[in-house]
Design a protein around this motif. Structure first.
Motif, PDB file in Angstrom:
ATOM      1  N   LYS A 197     117.830 -34.270 -73.889  1.00  0.00           N
ATOM      2  CA  LYS A 197     116.526 -34.704 -73.419  1.00  0.00           C
ATOM      3  C   LYS A 197     116.725 -35.829 -72.419  1.00  0.00           C
ATOM      4  O   LYS A 197     117.156 -36.929 -72.771  1.00  0.00           O
ATOM      5  CB  LYS A 197     115.673 -35.175 -74.597  1.00  0.00           C
ATOM      6  CG  LYS A 197     114.216 -35.391 -74.267  1.00  0.00           C
ATOM      7  CD  LYS A 197     113.442 -35.730 -75.516  1.00  0.00           C
ATOM      8  CE  LYS A 197     111.964 -35.895 -75.211  1.00  0.00           C
ATOM      9  NZ  LYS A 197     111.182 -36.234 -76.426  1.00  0.00           N
ATOM     10  N   GLY A 198     116.426 -35.555 -71.167  1.00  0.00           N
ATOM     11  CA  GLY A 198     116.640 -36.522 -70.110  1.00  0.00           C
ATOM     12  C   GLY A 198     116.452 -35.879 -68.761  1.00  0.00           C
ATOM     13  O   GLY A 198     115.744 -34.877 -68.622  1.00  0.00           O
ATOM     14  N   ALA A 199     117.061 -36.452 -67.754  1.00  0.00           N
ATOM     15  CA  ALA A 199     116.961 -35.954 -66.383  1.00  0.00           C
ATOM     16  C   ALA A 199     118.357 -35.728 -65.832  1.00  0.00           C
ATOM     17  O   ALA A 199     119.261 -36.528 -66.055  1.00  0.00           O
ATOM     18  CB  ALA A 199     116.190 -36.934 -65.499  1.00  0.00           C
ATOM     19  N   VAL A 200     118.540 -34.630 -65.123  1.00  0.00           N
ATOM     20  CA  VAL A 200     119.815 -34.308 -64.502  1.00  0.00           C
ATOM     21  C   VAL A 200     119.619 -34.264 -62.997  1.00  0.00           C
ATOM     22  O   VAL A 200     118.612 -33.757 -62.501  1.00  0.00           O
ATOM     23  CB  VAL A 200     120.373 -32.960 -65.028  1.00  0.00           C
ATOM     24  CG1 VAL A 200     119.365 -31.844 -64.828  1.00  0.00           C
ATOM     25  CG2 VAL A 200     121.690 -32.629 -64.360  1.00  0.00           C
ATOM     26  N   SER A 201     120.555 -34.835 -62.277  1.00  0.00           N
ATOM     27  CA  SER A 201     120.480 -34.895 -60.819  1.00  0.00           C
ATOM     28  C   SER A 201     121.810 -34.457 -60.237  1.00  0.00           C
ATOM     29  O   SER A 201     122.885 -34.746 -60.782  1.00  0.00           O
ATOM     30  CB  SER A 201     120.151 -36.317 -60.340  1.00  0.00           C
ATOM     31  OG  SER A 201     118.895 -36.737 -60.850  1.00  0.00           O
TER      32      SER A 201
ATOM     33  N   SER B 182     113.688 -31.445 -65.414  1.00  0.00           N
ATOM     34  CA  SER B 182     113.756 -32.562 -64.490  1.00  0.00           C
ATOM     35  C   SER B 182     113.545 -32.078 -63.068  1.00  0.00           C
ATOM     36  O   SER B 182     113.735 -30.912 -62.739  1.00  0.00           O
ATOM     37  CB  SER B 182     115.112 -33.261 -64.600  1.00  0.00           C
ATOM     38  OG  SER B 182     116.148 -32.352 -64.291  1.00  0.00           O
ATOM     39  N   THR B 183     113.144 -33.020 -62.228  1.00  0.00           N
ATOM     40  CA  THR B 183     112.844 -32.691 -60.844  1.00  0.00           C
ATOM     41  C   THR B 183     114.116 -32.338 -60.095  1.00  0.00           C
ATOM     42  O   THR B 183     115.109 -33.047 -60.160  1.00  0.00           O
ATOM     43  CB  THR B 183     112.151 -33.885 -60.164  1.00  0.00           C
ATOM     44  OG1 THR B 183     111.053 -34.291 -60.974  1.00  0.00           O
ATOM     45  CG2 THR B 183     111.679 -33.511 -58.789  1.00  0.00           C
ATOM     46  N   VAL B 184     114.097 -31.225 -59.356  1.00  0.00           N
ATOM     47  CA  VAL B 184     115.259 -30.799 -58.593  1.00  0.00           C
ATOM     48  C   VAL B 184     115.435 -31.712 -57.398  1.00  0.00           C
ATOM     49  O   VAL B 184     114.492 -32.366 -56.952  1.00  0.00           O
ATOM     50  CB  VAL B 184     115.108 -29.332 -58.140  1.00  0.00           C
ATOM     51  CG1 VAL B 184     115.084 -28.421 -59.343  1.00  0.00           C
ATOM     52  CG2 VAL B 184     113.839 -29.151 -57.334  1.00  0.00           C
ATOM     53  N   PRO B 185     116.638 -31.795 -56.829  1.00  0.00           N
ATOM     54  CA  PRO B 185     116.871 -32.725 -55.718  1.00  0.00           C
ATOM     55  C   PRO B 185     115.993 -32.460 -54.502  1.00  0.00           C
ATOM     56  O   PRO B 185     115.653 -33.395 -53.774  1.00  0.00           O
ATOM     57  CB  PRO B 185     118.358 -32.505 -55.391  1.00  0.00           C
ATOM     58  CG  PRO B 185     118.947 -32.009 -56.667  1.00  0.00           C
ATOM     59  CD  PRO B 185     117.885 -31.187 -57.312  1.00  0.00           C
ATOM     60  N   ILE B 186     115.591 -31.201 -54.245  1.00  0.00           N
ATOM     61  CA  ILE B 186     114.781 -30.927 -53.057  1.00  0.00           C
ATOM     62  C   ILE B 186     113.420 -31.599 -53.137  1.00  0.00           C
ATOM     63  O   ILE B 186     112.834 -31.981 -52.131  1.00  0.00           O
ATOM     64  CB  ILE B 186     114.621 -29.395 -52.865  1.00  0.00           C
ATOM     65  CG1 ILE B 186     113.951 -29.108 -51.524  1.00  0.00           C
ATOM     66  CG2 ILE B 186     113.865 -28.779 -54.009  1.00  0.00           C
ATOM     67  CD1 ILE B 186     113.852 -27.640 -51.219  1.00  0.00           C
ATOM     68  N   CYS B 187     112.909 -31.772 -54.376  1.00  0.00           N
ATOM     69  CA  CYS B 187     111.604 -32.401 -54.542  1.00  0.00           C
ATOM     70  C   CYS B 187     111.695 -33.919 -54.488  1.00  0.00           C
ATOM     71  O   CYS B 187     110.667 -34.583 -54.332  1.00  0.00           O
ATOM     72  CB  CYS B 187     110.979 -31.956 -55.864  1.00  0.00           C
ATOM     73  SG  CYS B 187     110.685 -30.179 -55.964  1.00  0.00           S
ATOM     74  N   ARG B 188     112.868 -34.481 -54.621  1.00  0.00           N
ATOM     75  CA  ARG B 188     113.032 -35.925 -54.544  1.00  0.00           C
ATOM     76  C   ARG B 188     113.453 -36.387 -53.159  1.00  0.00           C
ATOM     77  O   ARG B 188     113.630 -37.570 -52.930  1.00  0.00           O
ATOM     78  CB  ARG B 188     114.071 -36.390 -55.565  1.00  0.00           C
ATOM     79  CG  ARG B 188     113.611 -36.298 -56.989  1.00  0.00           C
ATOM     80  CD  ARG B 188     114.473 -37.182 -57.877  1.00  0.00           C
ATOM     81  NE  ARG B 188     115.876 -36.795 -57.837  1.00  0.00           N
ATOM     82  CZ  ARG B 188     116.429 -35.944 -58.689  1.00  0.00           C
ATOM     83  NH1 ARG B 188     115.705 -35.379 -59.624  1.00  0.00           N
ATOM     84  NH2 ARG B 188     117.707 -35.641 -58.603  1.00  0.00           N
ATOM     85  N   SER B 189     113.668 -35.451 -52.234  1.00  0.00           N
ATOM     86  CA  SER B 189     114.123 -35.810 -50.896  1.00  0.00           C
ATOM     87  C   SER B 189     113.004 -35.583 -49.894  1.00  0.00           C
ATOM     88  O   SER B 189     112.030 -34.863 -50.155  1.00  0.00           O
ATOM     89  CB  SER B 189     115.343 -34.956 -50.517  1.00  0.00           C
ATOM     90  OG  SER B 189     115.003 -33.584 -50.543  1.00  0.00           O
ATOM     91  N   ALA B 190     113.143 -36.216 -48.737  1.00  0.00           N
ATOM     92  CA  ALA B 190     112.168 -36.047 -47.676  1.00  0.00           C
ATOM     93  C   ALA B 190     112.302 -34.664 -47.038  1.00  0.00           C
ATOM     94  O   ALA B 190     113.296 -33.956 -47.207  1.00  0.00           O
ATOM     95  CB  ALA B 190     112.356 -37.147 -46.623  1.00  0.00           C
ATOM     96  N   CYS B 191     111.277 -34.292 -46.281  1.00  0.00           N
ATOM     97  CA  CYS B 191     111.280 -32.953 -45.682  1.00  0.00           C
ATOM     98  C   CYS B 191     112.367 -32.794 -44.642  1.00  0.00           C
ATOM     99  O   CYS B 191     112.879 -31.689 -44.429  1.00  0.00           O
ATOM    100  CB  CYS B 191     109.906 -32.674 -45.059  1.00  0.00           C
ATOM    101  SG  CYS B 191     108.560 -32.649 -46.267  1.00  0.00           S
TER     102      CYS B 191
END
Length: 599
Positions: A200-204, A571-580
């Protein structure tokens, strides 16, 4: 004294005596098996009552004409007891003497509740209570108000926090209630352990470099460094959730783009980052001053092994048949502190932590193990002809390495543990058919050590009994990296599988898989960092630079944060945490996310 006062005293004393006898029977039902008992502490109210009874008894003695310090003999007490069973026709003095004799006889029998009053200084009481754990302090706080004040002293709970590793850098004046801080730390520790067990957590996924393949990864306290085939070196700080890593600049000529040599090894600690290149150059960066190297050393041949101390700025490199140790001088500039010559090419190199006077390193070269101390020549720690060393790890006073058994007399592959002070073997562990591929001694709990073998098994060794405490079948193609703490094991395999085990129950908690072998594992109570490094350092074509094609070749670095109250697969995928306009978003092949129209 009149008859009414004697009767009242007799009645009160008989009630107290009956209560004490009933209490003694409930505590020890079998009087025949009664053992000597220690005095028990009574409350202040009981002591006041007992003192009152003794004062009254003393008054009776004085009234009867006997000195207060006199004590009846056994014959006198028996005679008084016989008279007490006679009819009550006696005077006040005779009745008082009989009652006092009965009081003395009963006090001699009642050793469960002694009557005494001891007062200790507060500092002495704190010194006594400091040897108690949290459970014992909680029980002592329920005895009386005085004990509660002592058991809840800030010094005691601050010491407990330090002993269990909570807030090690804090001082006692940082918080007003250390007992509450200790409870909060315990609750957080329980939450983290639950998140570890349930994944239970977030993976990046740490951002990769296009047109480059991952070569080596290392981490220290949540800071990750990686080297690539393009010659680039990047650093991430996973503690701040800022995964846009800066580049550490090198000093290669700008008119030779794409011609930089591969990065062979990378190491990092709290203040320095070090990278070794294929052409023999060594770059050293200070993480506190900037992204440009502060020192640059050149070797005549390729660097075969690199080690960096986790406590200070000591660096050790092995090139050809030479081992060089670099240490800062009084001005802070790195210089060559020692240089050693060995007989074979070095395979593994480690710096011994917490060296007192001079830096100490351990190096393996084929079937030789060297103990390298500055201001001294190289010493052969272990040598058996035809038995090469397959892995190495060191602690403050021991070195552990795997030995492959060959020849006519096959004894099985073992792990040898040497004492660095006595320079002799203290333990021979295991008897496996496969080669020991990894061993972790520095991060293991006291008297335990974990190892991985090419026979697919992860083993926990008990250094006290030289035996195997646990053996787990973990990975199909062999174990490549392993680490343990007081309740779990994290292992990585050649097939790219990362597994988390609760070794107290011999149970696998969860696992994740990637394409490439696991070459680096590092975790603490709230995070996990894994690195999958490819076998082949093949650079893919720039025309095929998309996420799917490049991922097959470049390797992967993942960071898990278990302090986040969120499932890892949600957890949020890296594409959603980065700018366009960021590179990770560009590299995703969005066509794969939308299936073709079936109409």
């Amino acid at each position: 004294m009149d008859d009414h006062s004697l009767d009242e005293f007799r009645r009160r004393w008989q009630e107290e005596l009956a209560q004490a006898q009933a209490l003694r029977k409930r505590r020890r039902p079998d009087a025949a098996e009664r053992r000597p008992r220690r005095p028990e502490v009574v409350s202040g109210r009981d002591e006041q009552q007992a003192s009152g009874y003794l004062a009254l008894a003393q008054g009776l003695l004085e009234g009867a004409g006997r000195p207060p310090a006199a004590r009846a003999t056994r014959a006198e007490r028996q005679e008084a007891a016989s008279r007490s069973r006679s009819p009550p026709a006696r005077d006040a003095a005779g009745g008082g003497e009989q009652l006092v004799d009965q009081l003395i006889r009963d006090l001699n029998e009642m050793d469960d509740v002694p009557f005494f009053d001891i007062q200790l200084p507060y500092e002495l009481a704190i010194n006594i209570f400091q040897y108690l754990n949290r459970r014992e302090l909680g029980r002592c706080a329920q005895v009386s108000k005085t004990w509660r004040v002592i058991a809840e002293d800030e010094v005691l709970w601050y010491r407990l926090c330090q002993q269990e590793g909570h807030l090690p850098e804090s001082s006692i004046s940082d918080y007003s209630c250390w007992k509450l801080v200790f409870q909060e730390c315990r609750a957080k520790e329980h939450m983290l352990r639950t998140n570890w067990k349930n994944r239970k957590g977030a993976v990046s996924e740490l951002e990769h470099i296009p047109d480059a393949v991952l070569c080596d990864v290392h981490s220290h306290d949540g800071v990750v460094i990686a080297g690539y085939t393009s010659g680039d070196v990047r650093v991430w700080d996973t503690r701040t959730w800022d995964y846009t890593a800066p580049f550490l600049e090198s000093e290669f000529e700008e008119d030779e783009p794409g011609m930089q040599p591969y990065v062979s090894f990378v190491r990092i600690n709290s203040s320095l980052a070090v990278a070794a290149y294929e052409d023999g150059f060594l770059n050293i960066w200070n993480l506190r001053t900037g992204k440009y190297p502060i020192h640059r050393f050149e070797h005549d041949a390729r660097i075969q092994a690199l080690a960096l101390s986790q406590e200070d700025a000591t660096i050790a490199t092995a090139s050809a048949f030479d081992v060089v140790m670099l240490c800062p001088n009084e001005e802070g500039n790195l210089q060559i502190a020692a240089e050693f010559e060995v007989q074979k090419l070095v395979d593994y190199l480690e710096i011994v932590p917490n060296a007192e006077r001079y830096p100490v390193a351990v190096a393996t070269a084929g079937d030789l193990v060297y103990l390298l101390k500055a201001e001294d020549s190289a010493r052969t720690l272990h040598y058996v002809y035809g038995q090469p060393v397959t892995c190495l790890d060191v602690s403050a006073n021991q070195a552990a390495f795997g030995v492959k058994s060959l020849g006519w007399v096959y004894e099985g592959n073992k792990i040898l543990v040497y004492s660095l002070e006595a320079e002799r073997c203290v333990s021979k562990l295991g008897n496996a058919l496969g080669d020991f591929s990894c061993v972790n001694l520095r991060d293991s709990p006291p008297n335990l050590m974990v190892s991985g073998n090419m026979d697919r098994r992860v083993r926990i060794h008990d250094l006290r009994t030289d035996s195997i405490a646990l053996s787990i079948s973990a990975h199909q193609l062999g174990v490549s990296a392993v680490q343990m703490d007081d309740w779990k094991i994290v292992s990585g395999g050649e097939e790219g599988l990362v597994s988390v085990w609760d070794y107290r129950m011999s149970q696998k908690l969860w696992e994740v898989h990637s394409r490439h072998p696991v070459r680096h594992i590092s975790f603490n109570s709230h995070s996990l960092i894994t690195a999958h490094v490819p076998y082949e350092r093949v650079v893919c074509n720039g025309d095929l630079d998309n996420f799917t094609t490049h991922r097959r070749h470049r390797g992967l670095i993942q960071a898990y944060a278990f302090a986040v109250d969120q499932l890892a697969f949600q957890s949020t995928v890296p594409i959603c945490r980065s700018a366009c306009d960021a590179m990770p978003g560009y590299n995703y092949d969005l066509a794969l996310a939308f299936p073709p129209d079936s109409i």
